[in-house]
Design a protein around this motif. Structure first.
Motif, PDB file in Angstrom:
ATOM      1  N   ARG A 137      -7.342 -13.004   9.476  1.00 40.54           N
ATOM      2  CA  ARG A 137      -7.360 -12.057  10.501  1.00 40.54           C
ATOM      3  C   ARG A 137      -6.060 -11.905  11.181  1.00 40.54           C
ATOM      4  O   ARG A 137      -6.005 -11.348  12.567  1.00 40.54           O
ATOM      5  CB  ARG A 137      -8.509 -12.706  11.538  1.00 40.54           C
ATOM      6  N   VAL A 138      -4.906 -12.419  10.582  1.00 45.18           N
ATOM      7  CA  VAL A 138      -3.893 -12.318  11.174  1.00 45.18           C
ATOM      8  C   VAL A 138      -3.152 -10.898  10.634  1.00 45.18           C
ATOM      9  O   VAL A 138      -3.042 -10.515   9.494  1.00 45.18           O
ATOM     10  CB  VAL A 138      -2.809 -13.333  10.862  1.00 45.18           C
ATOM     11  N   VAL A 197       1.538  -3.435   6.883  1.00 43.43           N
ATOM     12  CA  VAL A 197       2.483  -4.112   8.000  1.00 43.43           C
ATOM     13  C   VAL A 197       1.609  -3.949   9.507  1.00 43.43           C
ATOM     14  O   VAL A 197       1.469  -2.691   9.597  1.00 43.43           O
ATOM     15  CB  VAL A 197       3.784  -4.019   7.897  1.00 43.43           C
ATOM     16  N   GLY A 198       1.508  -4.747  10.220  1.00 39.38           N
ATOM     17  CA  GLY A 198       0.842  -4.581  11.618  1.00 39.38           C
ATOM     18  C   GLY A 198      -0.804  -4.638  11.432  1.00 39.38           C
ATOM     19  O   GLY A 198      -1.181  -4.752  12.494  1.00 39.38           O
ATOM     20  N   SER A 199      -1.366  -4.660  10.293  1.00 36.71           N
ATOM     21  CA  SER A 199      -2.759  -4.730  10.155  1.00 36.71           C
ATOM     22  C   SER A 199      -3.300  -5.863   9.513  1.00 36.71           C
ATOM     23  O   SER A 199      -2.639  -6.353   8.501  1.00 36.71           O
ATOM     24  CB  SER A 199      -3.245  -3.306   9.548  1.00 36.71           C
ATOM     25  N   GLN A 236       7.578  -9.842   6.740  1.00 40.48           N
ATOM     26  CA  GLN A 236       8.263 -10.849   6.480  1.00 40.48           C
ATOM     27  C   GLN A 236       7.243 -11.418   5.101  1.00 40.48           C
ATOM     28  O   GLN A 236       7.650 -11.409   4.198  1.00 40.48           O
ATOM     29  CB  GLN A 236       8.384 -11.958   7.150  1.00 40.48           C
ATOM     30  N   ASP A 237       5.943 -11.463   5.474  1.00 39.50           N
ATOM     31  CA  ASP A 237       4.970 -11.716   4.642  1.00 39.50           C
ATOM     32  C   ASP A 237       4.614 -10.879   3.424  1.00 39.50           C
ATOM     33  O   ASP A 237       4.472 -11.163   2.411  1.00 39.50           O
ATOM     34  CB  ASP A 237       3.403 -12.023   5.364  1.00 39.50           C
ATOM     35  N   LEU A 238       4.672  -9.333   3.982  1.00 40.26           N
ATOM     36  CA  LEU A 238       4.552  -8.524   2.843  1.00 40.26           C
ATOM     37  C   LEU A 238       5.657  -8.601   2.050  1.00 40.26           C
ATOM     38  O   LEU A 238       5.385  -8.534   0.813  1.00 40.26           O
ATOM     39  CB  LEU A 238       4.482  -7.046   3.388  1.00 40.26           C
ATOM     40  N   GLY A 257       0.851  -1.065   0.090  1.00 37.74           N
ATOM     41  CA  GLY A 257       0.042   0.056  -0.124  1.00 37.74           C
ATOM     42  C   GLY A 257       0.844   1.180  -0.111  1.00 37.74           C
ATOM     43  O   GLY A 257       0.482   2.291  -0.436  1.00 37.74           O
ATOM     44  N   THR A 258       2.081   1.074   0.693  1.00 38.89           N
ATOM     45  CA  THR A 258       3.053   2.392   0.456  1.00 38.89           C
ATOM     46  C   THR A 258       4.060   2.053  -0.454  1.00 38.89           C
ATOM     47  O   THR A 258       5.097   3.184  -0.478  1.00 38.89           O
ATOM     48  CB  THR A 258       3.539   2.633   2.110  1.00 38.89           C
TER      49      THR A 258
END
Length: 137
Positions: free
Chosen positions: A88-89, A60-62, A94-96, A2-3
């Motif tokens: 929901r995680v 990240v984090g959402s 790392q996933d991004l 997104g960024t």
């Protein structure tokens, strides 16, 4: 994602860019490109254990926001099929990164592979240092 800044990608023919198609990156890295917008439910019906997310709404984090089944997937966007358990995680860096690498690999044009017996010619250029120019300090 997104960024992150967008990248330009030209197809082999050079007349189509990834921005003129709807791009869906599947779990295994396969790229599905469509030339017309479609409803998300169509893709979901073929991938029942997944949800779709848009690269532009991942942070990240959402938690990854799923695209609603009734939403129309748009040309010029990159979408990912993600396993339902990840819905929901919170998205880790790392996933991004893994998704970005998968998208990059899927969208990258195929590169010619050098054969083992092929030879490539390289030119070298000498570098000049203050010693070789005769400068004194």
């Amino acid at each position: 994602m997104g960024t992150c800044a967008s990248i330009q990608y030209a197809s082999k023919g050079g007349n189509h860019s990834w921005q003129s198609t709807l791009n869906i990156v599947h779990l295994g890295g396969k790229l599905q490109q469509l030339k017309e917008p479609i409803k998300a439910w169509y893709v979901l019906s073929q991938n029942p254990n997944c949800f779709i997310c848009c690269s532009e709404s991942m942070y990240v984090g959402s938690p990854i926001p799923p695209v609603a089944p009734t939403e129309e997937l748009q040309l010029g966007h990159i979408y990912f099929l993600v396993p339902l358990p990840k819905s929901r995680v919170p998205l880790s860096l790392q996933d991004l990164g893994a998704l970005a690498i998968k998208a990059n690999a899927a969208l990258a044009p195929s590169k010619p592979i050098l054969k083992a017996n092929s030879q490539k010619k390289f030119r070298t250029h000498p570098t000049l240092s203050s010693v070789s120019l005769g400068h004194s300090h």
